[in-house]
Design a protein around this motif. Structure first.
Motif, PDB file in Angstrom:
ATOM      1  N   ASN A 162       0.945  -1.250   0.144  1.00 30.04           N
ATOM      2  CA  ASN A 162       0.063   0.001  -0.071  1.00 30.04           C
ATOM      3  C   ASN A 162       0.855   1.067   0.103  1.00 30.04           C
ATOM      4  O   ASN A 162       1.633   1.433   0.852  1.00 30.04           O
ATOM      5  CB  ASN A 162      -0.950  -0.004   1.220  1.00 30.04           C
ATOM      6  N   ASP A 163       1.012   1.904  -1.000  1.00 31.60           N
ATOM      7  CA  ASP A 163       1.591   3.204  -1.038  1.00 31.60           C
ATOM      8  C   ASP A 163       1.682   4.052  -0.106  1.00 31.60           C
ATOM      9  O   ASP A 163       2.620   4.707   0.523  1.00 31.60           O
ATOM     10  CB  ASP A 163       1.556   3.922  -2.443  1.00 31.60           C
ATOM     11  N   LEU A 164       0.517   4.359   0.304  1.00 35.28           N
ATOM     12  CA  LEU A 164       0.345   5.306   1.685  1.00 35.28           C
ATOM     13  C   LEU A 164       1.262   4.772   2.786  1.00 35.28           C
ATOM     14  O   LEU A 164       1.795   5.594   3.427  1.00 35.28           O
ATOM     15  CB  LEU A 164      -1.208   5.723   1.881  1.00 35.28           C
ATOM     16  N   TRP A 214       5.178   4.795   2.152  1.00 34.92           N
ATOM     17  CA  TRP A 214       5.461   6.123   2.398  1.00 34.92           C
ATOM     18  C   TRP A 214       5.527   6.688   3.695  1.00 34.92           C
ATOM     19  O   TRP A 214       6.679   7.363   4.212  1.00 34.92           O
ATOM     20  CB  TRP A 214       5.033   7.069   1.200  1.00 34.92           C
ATOM     21  N   SER A 215       4.491   6.136   4.430  1.00 31.48           N
ATOM     22  CA  SER A 215       4.468   6.627   5.948  1.00 31.48           C
ATOM     23  C   SER A 215       5.498   6.172   6.731  1.00 31.48           C
ATOM     24  O   SER A 215       5.977   6.759   7.569  1.00 31.48           O
ATOM     25  CB  SER A 215       3.147   6.236   6.391  1.00 31.48           C
TER      26      SER A 215
END
Length: 128
Positions: free
Chosen positions: A42-44, A47-48
């Protein structure tokens, strides 16, 4: 009583948590997509985690640099490791190789920073 946070220990823990997420989570939690939950790739979320790792790492290393030792070595090692962490996001077929390199370098940077901070613990760097 003043609470002191060991930022290097937190940085090491964050790096290990990231490695666990990236390496073990896909194996253990393969049923999550069936349940409608997708934190794997999951990209979010990815990156988080990278943002948290950077914030904790930068805080620890900059504190050590400014208050204890003035050595750029931990920052250079961390930067190299962090570069691999970013690269894994853009070159997915080498993700695990980049992740392994990133974790080793980031943990090494924190460990080295911790060592030289403690070696110089009783002789803090003062501005002239």
């Amino acid at each position: 009583m003043k609470l002191k946070i060991n930022w290097d220990a937190m940085g090491i823990a964050t790096s290990i948590a990231c490695a666990i997420h990236c390496a073990i989570l896909p194996v253990i939690l393969t049923s999550l997509p069936i349940l409608g939950v997708n934190i794997i790739h999951n990209d979010l979320f990815e990156w988080s985690m990278i943002g948290v790792a950077f914030a904790v790492g930068a805080t620890a290393l900059l504190h050590g640099y400014s208050k204890h030792h003035r050595s750029l070595v931990p920052i250079v090692i961390f930067s190299a490791g962090f570069s691999f962490l970013i690269l894994k996001q853009f070159i997915p077929w080498l993700e695990y190789w980049f992740l392994a390199a990133a974790v080793v370098l980031i943990v090494t940077a924190h460990f080295y920073n911790y060592r030289i901070c403690n070696r110089n613990k009783y002789s803090p760097v003062h501005e002239h």
